[in-house]
Design an enzyme around this catalytic site. Structure first.
Site, short mmCIF file in Angstrom:
data_model
loop_
_atom_site.label_atom_id
_atom_site.label_comp_id
_atom_site.label_asym_id
_atom_site.label_seq_id
_atom_site.Cartn_x
_atom_site.Cartn_y
_atom_site.Cartn_z
N CYS A 75 -19.20 20.60 -1.71
CA CYS A 75 -17.82 20.34 -1.32
C CYS A 75 -17.65 18.96 -0.69
O CYS A 75 -16.61 18.65 -0.12
CB CYS A 75 -17.29 21.41 -0.38
SG CYS A 75 -18.25 21.60 1.14
N GLU B 112 -25.66 20.57 5.46
CA GLU B 112 -25.27 19.20 5.82
C GLU B 112 -26.15 18.61 6.91
O GLU B 112 -25.95 17.46 7.32
CB GLU B 112 -23.80 19.16 6.25
CG GLU B 112 -23.43 20.19 7.30
CD GLU B 112 -21.93 20.27 7.54
OE1 GLU B 112 -21.21 19.32 7.19
OE2 GLU B 112 -21.48 21.29 8.10
N ASN C 212 -20.97 14.37 2.77
CA ASN C 212 -20.50 13.35 3.71
C ASN C 212 -21.38 13.32 4.96
O ASN C 212 -21.90 12.27 5.36
CB ASN C 212 -19.05 13.61 4.11
CG ASN C 212 -18.12 13.64 2.91
OD1 ASN C 212 -18.53 13.38 1.79
ND2 ASN C 212 -16.87 13.96 3.15
N ASP C 213 -21.55 14.49 5.58
CA ASP C 213 -22.40 14.55 6.77
C ASP C 213 -23.88 14.49 6.41
O ASP C 213 -24.67 13.85 7.10
CB ASP C 213 -22.11 15.82 7.57
CG ASP C 213 -21.01 15.62 8.60
OD1 ASP C 213 -20.82 14.46 9.03
OD2 ASP C 213 -20.34 16.59 8.98
N HIS D 137 0.82 -1.21 0.00
CA HIS D 137 0.00 0.00 0.00
C HIS D 137 0.85 1.26 0.00
O HIS D 137 0.44 2.29 -0.54
CB HIS D 137 -0.95 -0.02 1.20
CG HIS D 137 -2.15 -0.88 0.96
ND1 HIS D 137 -2.89 -1.43 1.98
CD2 HIS D 137 -2.74 -1.29 -0.19
CE1 HIS D 137 -3.89 -2.13 1.46
NE2 HIS D 137 -3.81 -2.07 0.17
#
Length: 838
Positions: free
Chosen positions: A764, A693, A716-717, A451
């Site tokens: 974003c 969000e 995301n949130d 990785h």
């Protein structure tokens, strides 16, 4: 805390199981027994009233798990539930796990704070370690007449056979996808390969099966949702377990580089990341202090120490993943999702707890022993790619040890650009690097599929690995050169050779710059509509990197990174310097600075937010800042002062109501007034926006839009709040899908409110960087997309192939769809069918 009830035909057996389980948890988990019947002549049997009394004795609103031995024990437990009030009965769970192993595993999980679902899962998986150890001696075919065959005949056990499609087998990332999926189901899911057995909910057990491309795997599932679980696994396998089908071109080039004849004076390692590096050596010798094994008196306290260290390590990995996504790309950053699953592996945690209790030793020693054993199982595998995963386990192990031993990480920084030389680099080490500071990498160990090598390729840093015979010869500051495509290393450079390599490096850099130049083209749709494509950054250095990828500005400056890795908040002047540096790097392009977003998955210890049962719903981001003007006001002053000379915008995170926005703007007013009183210049017309969000913000978006200049959607949130699913919880992470219709409709509602009130709206969150989503987002009305820098070229390419009319049609159709799978399938088909222009 979840409590336990042991039901057995024998009172002595029930008492013995309780004693054994209690010793494992030092008596800290409530355990009651219902053993035998009150008949001296015939004491063997079960009594529903005894079971009822035992449940009442240890009842907990968190849950009661009842384990039974056989036959009438099950009927007695079921009958006992009928005598309980419905509200209590709903918190009692009957468990079919083996009595002894199940009780011990359940008690350990209950002690660690697990909920009823996780306690049940641990109990049901309690036989896996024994099965795995004895697998070579067992006939796994389950002949007719065995319990397994009886279960199959009764329809209680589902089976799935499939062939591994992945080119590199079930390595860490596809294993992580499988484990995340399996964790969503209550069923006990096992995998068999060549006589070995693994739990599908343990990332280490899945990865160390050593499953390679073409291997047959047998999945068995038992439980109420067994059929659904295996259907989901079959669909995941059909999608290549979420792994890319194609080998990265950089790795293909590395693999195809032949063993060319080396001129005199050259040595060679293994090629890992293409490119030429010439420069001085910087030797890196990270050392962990020796871990001493010492006797302890309270095993439960030691295990709690370990769990706390694991939680902190998980938070750190969240930050590392964010940085890796910004610099190397989202796919490469998923490496650290696998690291989180290693930390959460219930089999690993159980083994450490068992060792602490059995040997009465400290958490550090027990953890290190189990980590080394786990890593050893990887190194014993035949496949070199899977062998390389041992480094990931050791990397995770060191991260937890640093927490347990209170050791600070030394950042990998150099006074001048250099070739980094080390025995071996961990993925966490590599994620810190930048091409500006590190010209190349040379390691004694490791391989092209490790990785750390994958990250080096994503970062564009030339690398040669496995140079065991070379590294010991080198000294700090010595000038060398390396070719990451052929594996050649020059330990001494003649003037002629150096000139040739300088030309070759210039040619390589020119090729990279040509690719970057293509990404510099303006983001305009095929019918001439301008869509701003910006970058998410955390430092001023990220701003420079973003421009190389074609960013037209910064749509999100994560200021929390300024507050991390220190013991007190940055001063106003420190923040001013950082903001000005980022703005200067952008050379007149817009910079949106988000105010401090601490808490949740971004803990900052000195802010003393404290422990919260659900930090994502707690005292974080704007909520914390509004209660701490001593933190908030200096930041707003620094942002305003930056705006005097640069096109800066302010963005407030986690706004959930109009009242919160009014309070934030009031503090901003104080900052303006104080600067005016000091005759310090700032842009009095600075744009002010908010992140969308929180679901409540969607429903009052029409009111919020009258108070701000722009919206920016944080998917995301927004997704985790909309789906009520913690994105850090493997058991529900499968619900986190930005293509869920609820999320898409939320974005549409916010966009409609913005358009109706004449403000612009962007995004974003990570969804903005997914080119599959680009037509949909433009069709919904977004005019700005901000993402991790490596995603910019692909999104620009998608935009340039798009017309606004086709984007609108796509959005209209998607808004009528009922599932994430349907939406994603449609977007993929649209991309393939229409081609450019979409």
């Amino acid at each position: 805390m979840v409590s336990l009830v042991i039901v057995s035909h024998s009172a002595a057996l029930a008492d013995g199981v309780r004693e054994l389980a209690s010793q494992m948890v030092q008596g800290q988990v409530p355990i009651a027994v219902a053993g035998g019947i009150d008949d001296p002549e015939h004491p063997i049997g079960t009594d529903p009233m005894k079971v009822l009394a035992a449940i009442e004795d240890v009842f907990s609103p968190t849950g009661v798990v009842v384990l039974m031995d056989l036959g009438s024990a099950l009927m007695s437990a079921e009958m006992a539930l009928e005598f309980l009030p419905p509200e209590k009965a709903s918190r009692v769970f009957l468990c079919e796990a083996p009595l002894v192993e199940g009780a011990i595993a359940a008690a350990v999980q209950a002690l660690s704070g697990g909920d009823a679902a996780s306690v049940l899962a641990e109990a049901r998986g309690a036989l896996l370690p024994k099965q795995s150890q004895l697998a070579p001696f067992l006939d796994q075919s389950a002949p007719a007449g065995t319990a397994a065959a009886a279960e199959d005949a009764a329809g209680q056990r589902e089976t799935l056979r499939l062939t591994v499609p992945n080119r590199l087998g079930l390595h860490a990332r596809p294993a992580a996808k499988l484990v995340n999926l399996a964790a969503r189901f209550e069923a006990l899911i096992e995998i068999r390969r060549n006589g070995r057995v693994a739990s599908a909910k343990s990332v280490n057990q899945v990865a160390t099966l050593g499953a390679r491309q073409g291997d047959e795997l047998i999945f068995t599932a038992s439980g109420p949702d067994a059929a659904e679980a295996l259907q989901a696994i079959q669909e995941l396998a059909a999608a290549n377990f979420g792994d890319p089908d194609e080998e990265p071109a950089a790795l293909a080039a590395v693999r195809e580089s032949g063993p060319d004849q080396l001129p005199d004076g050259l040595v060679r390692g293994n090629p890992a990341s293409p490119g030429i590096a010439i420069g001085p050596i910087a030797l890196y010798h990270p050392q962990m202090p020796a871990v001493e094994s010492r006797p302890i008196e309270d095993p439960a306290a030691e295990f709690r120490r370990l769990l706390a260290a694991i939680e902190t390590a998980k938070s750190e990995l969240g930050v590392v993943r964010q940085k890796a996504a910004r610099t190397a790309g989202a796919a490469e950053a998923d490496i650290f999702e696998a690291h989180v699953l290693i930390l959460e592996d219930p089999a690993l945690q159980h083994a450490v707890n068992e060792r602490i209790s059995r040997e009465k030793i400290n958490a550090e020693a027990a953890w290190l022993a189990e980590i080394e054993e786990t890593a050893g199982r990887y190194t014993e595998l035949e496949d070199p790619y899977l062998q390389a995963r041992a480094q990931d386990v050791l990397d995770v192990g060191q991260r937890v040890l640093r927490q347990l031993m209170d050791i600070q990480v030394q950042p990998l920084t150099f006074s001048r650009p250099a070739i980094l030389v080390a025995e071996e680099l961990t993925p966490s080490d590599t994620a810190q690097l930048t091409p500006e500071n590190v010209l190349g990498i040379l390691t004694a160990r490791g391989g092209a599929t490790a990785h750390s090598a994958i990250l080096a390729r994503a970062l564009g840093i030339p690398a040669v690995v496995g140079a065991t015979h070379i590294v010991p010869q080198l000294t700090d500051g010595q000038e060398i050169a390396l070719d990451g495509e052929t594996g050649q290393v020059w330990l001494a450079l003649s003037a002629e050779t150096k000139e040739e390599l300088v030309e070759k490096r210039a040619s390589w850099l020119a090729e990279r710059q040509a690719a970057q130049k293509k990404a510099q083209a303006e983001a305009v749709t095929a019918d001439g509509v301008r869509i701003e494509v910006a970058a998410n950054i955390g430092t001023s250095r990220d701003a420079e990197l973003a421009l190389n990828f074609g960013a037209e500005g910064v749509g999100l400056y994560r200021t929390e990174f300024l507050f991390m890795d220190r013991r007190q908040p940055p001063s106003e002047e420190e923040q001013l310097t950082a903001y000005r540096a980022a703005a200067a790097a952008l050379a007149g392009r817009p910079l949106i600075i988000r105010t401090l977003d601490a808490g949740g998955d971004k803990p900052i210890p000195y802010l003393e937010i404290g422990h919260e049962d659900n930090p994502f719903l707690g005292w974080r981001a704007l909520r914390y800042c509004l209660d701490h003007p001593d933190i908030f006001l200096p930041q707003l002053r620094a942002i305003l002062r930056t705006s005097a000379d640069h096109p800066v915008k302010i963005m407030f995170p986690m706004v959930g109501s109009l009242e919160e926005l009014h309070r934030a703007k009031a503090v901003l007013g104080e900052a303006r007034a104080s600067l005016s009183g000091e005759n310090r210049p700032f842009d009095d017309d600075i744009e002010v926006g908010i992140m969308i969000e929180i679901p409540s913000a969607i429903f009052v978006a029409d009111h919020l839009a009258t108070e701000v200049d722009f919206f920016s959607i944080g998917t995301n949130d927004l997704t985790q709040y909309m789906m009520a699913a913690d994105r850090g919880n493997a058991r529900v992470s499968g619900l986190i899908n930005t293509f869920n219709p609820a999320v898409i409709r939320s974005i549409h509602a916010a966009a409609r409110a913005a358009q109706e009130h004449g403000i612009w709206i962007g995004m974003c969150g990570e969804m903005a960087g997914n080119p599959l989503a680009t037509p949909l987002l433009v069709g919904l009305g977004l005019t700005e997309l901000s993402m991790n820098a490596p995603a910019i070229p692909a999104v620009k390419e998608a935009l340039q192939a798009l017309t606004m009319e086709s984007a609108g049609r796509i959005a209209e159709k998607v808004l009528l769809m009922s599932s994430a799978a349907e939406i994603e399938q449609y977007l993929r088909a649209a991309a393939e069918m229409f081609g450019p222009p979409l």
